[in-house]
Scaffold this active site. Structure first.
Site, mmCIF file in Angstrom:
data_model
loop_
_atom_site.group_PDB
_atom_site.id
_atom_site.type_symbol
_atom_site.label_atom_id
_atom_site.label_comp_id
_atom_site.label_asym_id
_atom_site.label_seq_id
_atom_site.Cartn_x
_atom_site.Cartn_y
_atom_site.Cartn_z
ATOM 1 N N ARG A 144 -27.739 28.251 74.203
ATOM 2 C CA ARG A 144 -26.764 27.989 73.125
ATOM 3 C C ARG A 144 -25.638 29.021 73.189
ATOM 4 O O ARG A 144 -24.491 28.749 72.863
ATOM 5 C CB ARG A 144 -27.468 28.013 71.754
ATOM 6 C CG ARG A 144 -26.506 27.822 70.612
ATOM 7 C CD ARG A 144 -27.137 27.459 69.263
ATOM 8 N NE ARG A 144 -28.530 27.793 69.083
ATOM 9 C CZ ARG A 144 -28.977 29.012 68.729
ATOM 10 N NH1 ARG A 144 -28.131 30.006 68.527
ATOM 11 N NH2 ARG A 144 -30.268 29.223 68.584
ATOM 12 N N TYR A 152 -5.360 11.844 64.452
ATOM 13 C CA TYR A 152 -6.575 11.046 64.613
ATOM 14 C C TYR A 152 -7.307 10.999 63.255
ATOM 15 O O TYR A 152 -7.516 12.047 62.619
ATOM 16 C CB TYR A 152 -7.456 11.681 65.700
ATOM 17 C CG TYR A 152 -8.856 11.131 65.704
ATOM 18 C CD1 TYR A 152 -9.087 9.776 65.911
ATOM 19 C CD2 TYR A 152 -9.958 11.958 65.470
ATOM 20 C CE1 TYR A 152 -10.362 9.262 65.882
ATOM 21 C CE2 TYR A 152 -11.238 11.451 65.446
ATOM 22 C CZ TYR A 152 -11.439 10.092 65.650
ATOM 23 O OH TYR A 152 -12.704 9.586 65.607
ATOM 24 N N ASP A 201 -3.136 19.833 68.909
ATOM 25 C CA ASP A 201 -4.043 18.887 69.566
ATOM 26 C C ASP A 201 -3.247 18.248 70.708
ATOM 27 O O ASP A 201 -2.307 17.481 70.472
ATOM 28 C CB ASP A 201 -4.529 17.833 68.560
ATOM 29 C CG ASP A 201 -5.538 16.863 69.175
ATOM 30 O OD1 ASP A 201 -5.456 16.625 70.396
ATOM 31 O OD2 ASP A 201 -6.379 16.328 68.438
ATOM 32 N N LYS A 254 -11.293 12.369 76.347
ATOM 33 C CA LYS A 254 -10.179 11.488 76.717
ATOM 34 C C LYS A 254 -9.668 11.819 78.133
ATOM 35 O O LYS A 254 -10.421 11.766 79.072
ATOM 36 C CB LYS A 254 -9.084 11.589 75.663
ATOM 37 C CG LYS A 254 -9.589 11.652 74.224
ATOM 38 C CD LYS A 254 -10.340 10.416 73.780
ATOM 39 C CE LYS A 254 -10.815 10.585 72.344
ATOM 40 N NZ LYS A 254 -11.737 9.553 71.915
HETATM 41 C C1 LIG Z 1 -6.175 13.010 69.400
HETATM 42 C C2 LIG Z 1 -7.643 13.137 69.121
HETATM 43 N N1 LIG Z 1 -8.131 14.327 68.734
HETATM 44 C C3 LIG Z 1 -9.451 14.487 68.465
HETATM 45 C C4 LIG Z 1 -10.336 13.431 68.547
HETATM 46 C C5 LIG Z 1 -11.787 13.636 68.256
HETATM 47 O O1 LIG Z 1 -12.480 13.742 69.454
HETATM 48 P P1 LIG Z 1 -14.022 13.273 69.726
HETATM 49 O O2 LIG Z 1 -14.035 11.784 69.586
HETATM 50 O O3 LIG Z 1 -14.292 13.758 71.086
HETATM 51 O O4 LIG Z 1 -14.848 13.941 68.676
HETATM 52 C C6 LIG Z 1 -9.860 12.179 68.946
HETATM 53 C C7 LIG Z 1 -10.781 11.028 69.054
HETATM 54 O O5 LIG Z 1 -10.386 9.911 69.245
HETATM 55 C C8 LIG Z 1 -8.475 12.030 69.233
HETATM 56 O O6 LIG Z 1 -7.960 10.832 69.599
#
Ligand SMILES: Cc1ncc(COP(=O)(O)O)c(C=O)c1O
Length: 386
Positions: free
Chosen positions: A53, A105, A177, A202
Site C-alpha cells: 500500500r 466531469y 484536470d 482515458k
Molecule cells: C475529465 C475527467 N476527469 C476525471 C474523471 C474520473 O475518472 P475515473 O472514471 O477514472 O474515476 C473522468 C471520468 O470520466 C473524466 O472524464
C-alpha cells in the site's frame, strides 16, 4: 528530476521509468504482484520496500514516467481518477474552499456536493473561461482553483496561465484536470499550474482496459502529502493497472497524433451535415476560443460534442451506431459515443445541466483511431435515422 518538458516526448514516454529491469534485463517493466516484502532484519527493508500500500516498484516506475511527461517533480497514482480527486480533497482541512469550473466531469461535483461538504469543505462553481468570475470567487480561505480544460462535454477552454496569475496573487493553488488533452497536447505546468490531475483510464492508458488516476506535483510537499494519503487512505493503483498504463503511454504520442487527425476530419464532416445543429470542438476556427486553443494546446484532440436537436434524435442516432461504441468513458483507441445528459452528467441533475447549457440533444464522441472513413460512414448512416 524531471527533464525539460518540450523535448523528446515520445522518447520519454517509452524510456522514463521504463528502463530495462536491472536484474534480468526485462524490457517490459515487471509487475510486482506482492502485498509485502521480506526484510533482512528488523528495521531493514530491502531498498525501502515494506508493504505494497505504501510503495511498489511497478507503481514507482509509472509515477516517474507520468511526472516526466507532465514536467512535474513527482506524481502519485490512485485507483481511479475519482480516487485522485478524493486524495486532493483530503489535502484540505475543514473550512477550506475550492473554486471549481462549473462544467467538469459530473462525478466531480457529485463528490464535492454530496460527500466532501459533509467534512466542512466549501465549493463555488464558476465559468472559469470568465477570468473576472474566477477572481471574484476566490476567497481568503480558497485553497485550490480546480480547472478542467477543455470542459466536459462543452469543450469550453479556460486560460490556464491567466488563472494561475490570478490565483497565485491571492495565495491559492491551481489544479488542472488534463485528461482530455493529455500532456502530449497540453502542459498545464508550463503555464504555472501547481498540480495536474488525470483519469489515466482515458488517453494515458488508451485501451479502455484499466481504471486509474494520477496527480502530478510541482512541489516536494505536495508529493509527500499525497504519498502519506496513499499510505493512510489506501486508494492506490494496483501493480497490474500501473503496468497497463506503462504499456499504454508507450504509444501515447502516436495515438494522440492519430486521435487529433481523425478528430479534425470527423469535426469537419459533422460541420457539413445539416442534421447536426451545432458542434463543440476547439479545432474549428468558429469555436469562440479558437485563438486560446492555438496558444495553449499543440493539437485539438478528439473530443467532440454535437447537438442533434432533441433527446429523441440523440436516442435514434445512438441506437444506430455500429463502429462507434455507445458507452461511458473516452480516450480509448476505439471510438466511444455517449449521451452526457443521461450518462456522464446525470449526477448534476436537470437544473445543473441547464445552468451550463448542456441539453438532452447533445451527443459526445471520443473519436478513436480506426480508419476515419469507417467512423464517418457509421455516423452518416446513424444520422440518417434522425
Ligand atoms: C475529465 C475527467 N476527469 C476525471 C474523471 C474520473 O475518472 P475515473 O472514471 O477514472 O474515476 C473522468 C471520468 O470520466 C473524466 O472524464
Amino acid at each position: 528530476m524531471a527533464k525539460k518538458i518540450d523535448e523528446g516526448f515520445a522518447t520519454r514516454a517509452i524510456h522514463d521509468g521504463q528502463e530495462p529491469d536491472e536484474r534480468t534485463g526485462a524490457v517490459s517493466v515487471p509487475i510486482y504482484a506482492t502485498s509485502t516484502y521480506a526484510q533482512d532484519e528488523i528495521g531493514k527493508p530491502r531498498l525501502g520496500y515494506e508493504y505494497a500500500r505504501v510503495t511498489n516498484p511497478t507503481r514507482d516506475r509509472l509515477e516517474t514516467n507520468l511526472a516526466s511527461l507532465e514536467g512535474g517533480i513527482a506524481s502519485r497514482v490512485f485507483a481511479s481518477g475519482m480516487a485522485a480527486v478524493t486524495a486532493l480533497c483530503t489535502m484540505m482541512k475543514s473550512g477550506d474552499h475550492v473554486v471549481c469550473s462549473n462544467n467538469v466531469y459530473g462525478g466531480v461535483p457529485r463528490l464535492f456536493n454530496q460527500v466532501m461538504v459533509n467534512y466542512g469543505l466549501q465549493f463555488t462553481y464558476v465559468d472559469t473561461a470568465d477570468l473576472k468570475a474566477v477572481e471574484k470567487a476566490i476567497k481568503r480561505n480558497t485553497k485550490y482553483v480546480y480547472v478542467e480544460t477543455p470542459t466536459n462535454p462543452l469543450m469550453t477552454l479556460s486560460d490556464i496561465g491567466a488563472i494561475c496569475k490570478i490565483a497565485h496573487k491571492r495565495g491559492a493553488e491551481v489544479v488542472v484536470d488534463n485528461t482530455f488533452m493529455s500532456p502530449y497536447f497540453q502542459k498545464p505546468i508550463s503555464f504555472g499550474a501547481d498540480m495536474v490531475l488525470h483519469s489515466t483510464t482515458k488517453f494515458l492508458n488508451g485501451h479502455s482496459d484499466g481504471l486509474g488516476g494520477v496527480i502530478v506535483c510541482t512541489k516536494k510537499e505536495q508529493a509527500s502529502a499525497l504519498a502519506f494519503i496513499q499510505k493512510s487512505a489506501g486508494a492506490i493503483m494496483s501493480p497490474f493497472e500501473c503496468w497497463l498504463v506503462l504499456c499504454g503511454v508507450k504509444t501515447l504520442a502516436v495515438r494522440m497524433k492519430q486521435h487529433d487527425e481523425n478528430g479534425r476530419v470527423v469535426a469537419d464532416y459533422l460541420g457539413g451535415n445539416r442534421k447536426v445543429k451545432k458542434i463543440f470542438y476547439p479545432g474549428l476556427p468558429d469555436h469562440p476560443q479558437y485563438e486560446l486553443a492555438l496558444r495553449q494546446m499543440s493539437g485539438f484532440g478528439s473530443m467532440i460534442t454535437f447537438e442533434t436537436g432533441s433527446l429523441n434524435n440523440a436516442k435514434k442516432l445512438l441506437k444506430r451506431v455500429k463502429v462507434c461504441t455507445l458507452g461511458e468513458s473516452l480516450g480509448g483507441v476505439e471510438t466511444l459515443i455517449s449521451h452526457p445528459a443521461t450518462m456522464t452528467h446525470a449526477a448534476i441533475g436537470a437544473e445543473g445541466r441547464k445552468s451550463i447549457g448542456l441539453t438532452d440533444g447533445m451527443v459526445r464522441i471520443s473519436v478513436g483511431i480506426e480508419d476515419v472513413e469507417d467512423i464517418i460512414a457509421d455516423l452518416e448512416q446513424a444520422l440518417a435515422a434522425i
